[in-house]
Design a protein around this motif. Structure first.
Motif, PDB file in Angstrom:
ATOM      1  N   SER A 133      -4.492  -3.181  -2.918  1.00  0.00           N
ATOM      2  CA  SER A 133      -3.848  -1.710  -2.857  1.00  0.00           C
ATOM      3  C   SER A 133      -2.548  -1.815  -3.487  1.00  0.00           C
ATOM      4  O   SER A 133      -1.846  -0.741  -4.250  1.00  0.00           O
ATOM      5  CB  SER A 133      -4.041  -1.033  -1.636  1.00  0.00           C
TER       6      SER A 133
ATOM      7  N   GLU B 211      -1.469   1.947  11.488  1.00  0.00           N
ATOM      8  CA  GLU B 211      -1.576   2.229  10.216  1.00  0.00           C
ATOM      9  C   GLU B 211      -1.005   1.268   9.236  1.00  0.00           C
ATOM     10  O   GLU B 211       0.271   1.072   9.518  1.00  0.00           O
ATOM     11  CB  GLU B 211      -1.204   3.567   9.715  1.00  0.00           C
TER      12      GLU B 211
ATOM     13  N   PRO C  68       1.685   1.470  -1.430  1.00  0.00           N
ATOM     14  CA  PRO C  68       2.195   2.331  -2.150  1.00  0.00           C
ATOM     15  C   PRO C  68       2.615   3.742  -1.425  1.00  0.00           C
ATOM     16  O   PRO C  68       3.810   4.346  -1.730  1.00  0.00           O
ATOM     17  CB  PRO C  68       1.253   2.731  -3.173  1.00  0.00           C
ATOM     18  N   THR C  69       1.975   4.033  -0.540  1.00  0.00           N
ATOM     19  CA  THR C  69       2.057   5.401   0.222  1.00  0.00           C
ATOM     20  C   THR C  69       3.195   5.004   1.092  1.00  0.00           C
ATOM     21  O   THR C  69       3.793   6.399   1.689  1.00  0.00           O
ATOM     22  CB  THR C  69       0.922   5.820   1.085  1.00  0.00           C
ATOM     23  N   HIS C  70       3.853   3.974   1.505  1.00  0.00           N
ATOM     24  CA  HIS C  70       5.205   3.752   2.182  1.00  0.00           C
ATOM     25  C   HIS C  70       6.111   3.321   1.669  1.00  0.00           C
ATOM     26  O   HIS C  70       7.159   2.790   2.210  1.00  0.00           O
ATOM     27  CB  HIS C  70       4.587   2.780   3.463  1.00  0.00           C
ATOM     28  N   ARG C  71       6.205   3.185   0.153  1.00  0.00           N
ATOM     29  CA  ARG C  71       7.350   2.577  -0.497  1.00  0.00           C
ATOM     30  C   ARG C  71       8.489   3.864  -0.379  1.00  0.00           C
ATOM     31  O   ARG C  71       8.331   4.962  -0.312  1.00  0.00           O
ATOM     32  CB  ARG C  71       6.977   2.277  -1.938  1.00  0.00           C
TER      33      ARG C  71
END
Length: 307
Positions: free
Chosen positions: A175, A225, A248-251
């Motif tokens: 991911s 999460e 990616p969603t937490h960068r």
């Protein structure tokens, strides 16, 4: 132009200076190097050039061309020509039938572009490699944390837990390749799927570390999460941050600092003499995270590859 005969010729092979010389004896004994992978160009008893490959363990195929030197202090086309001839001869013997040679990796001074002598040496070797068909893949920062620095505190934003199993880690590794700034990751994605690249990375490197896997950490939000992960380990030479990533969603939230701090803390608790790490020169967010954590840039690494 020939390979060395064995351990008895290591003194000959080591006449040209490089930081890896001190590791050659142990590498040869452990099977990470083999005499047939260590080539020299001689004029009488004078060593003009040398080349050598390295593998992670005995029985493996060569993984890196990590030694390539021309006579110390020599410069100019004739010396580069000798290096080209040596490398072509050695590659033809080590990789018959046109097999793709492994990547080239070289430690260089961190200020090599500013120092005229260092720049000449680096650029001549790059020219040598280009003449055999190689191209620049990436320049990397080689980093080191030292124990005189404060040990990072436990994150107040994230929770860390061990990796459940290989499948969980491989899924996270796949991911994080989305939008990656890592040149090797991007190159892998031109040849295979993200899952295939993650499996290969895990099996070829991470699964081979003999250090405890309970050092490995998944970073999560308080609700569980996943946010990212870090792989503190010990390779055959040093304690290392082997892998560090944010999903990616937490960068963009600064979590990389918390995750790096956790990996550093895990290794610092083992009373290690140093911690080594690396990241691409162009991966500015990761490079800045290491700098904020007190890691110094002790060298750079030139990576070149053959198509």
């Amino acid at each position: 132009m020939r390979p060395i005969t064995g351990r008895e010729e290591l003194d000959l092979f080591s006449r040209l200076p490089y930081v890896l010389n001190e590791e050659l004896t142990e590498d040869l004994a452990a099977g990470r190097r083999r005499p047939q992978w260590m080539w020299v160009a001689l004029r009488g008893d004078q060593l003009l050039a040398r080349a050598a490959w390295w593998s992670r363990s005995a029985g493996d195929a060569p993984l890196l061309l990590d030694v390539l030197d021309i006579e110390d202090g020599a410069s100019g086309s004739p010396h580069v020509d000798i290096g080209v001839r040596l490398l072509r001869t050695a590659m033809a013997a080590a990789f018959p039938n046109g097999a793709r040679p492994p990547e080239y990796s070289r430690f260089v001074p961190p200020d090599w572009r500013e120092d005229a002598t260092s720049r000449r040496v680096v650029e001549e070797r790059m020219t040598l490699l280009e003449r055999t068909g190689a191209r620049l893949l990436v320049e990397r920062l080689r980093l080191e944390w030292r124990p005189e620095l404060p040990v990072p505190e436990v994150s107040r934003r994230l929770v860390f837990r061990p990796v459940h199993d290989a499948e969980e880690l491989v899924a996270l590794m796949a991911s994080v390749l989305e939008g990656t700034l890592d040149a090797h990751g991007r190159a892998d994605l031109t040849r295979m799927s993200a899952h295939e690249a993650a499996v290969r990375h895990y099996e070829d490197e991470l699964a081979r570390y003999r250090s405890p896997r309970d050092w490995w950490r998944i970073a999560t939000l308080p609700d569980g999460e996943p946010v990212g992960f870090v792989i503190p380990a010990h390779n055959d030479y040093n304690p290392v941050i082997a892998y560090l990533a944010v999903l990616p969603t937490h960068r963009g939230n600064g979590y990389v600092d918390d995750i790096l701090a956790e990996g550093t803390r895990v290794l610092a608790e083992q009373d290690v003499p140093r911690i080594r790490a690396s990241t691409d020169l162009g991966n500015i967010p990761m490079a800045n995270a290491f700098r904020r954590a007190g890691y110094i840039n002790f060298a750079r690494e030139i990576n070149m590859t053959w198509s």
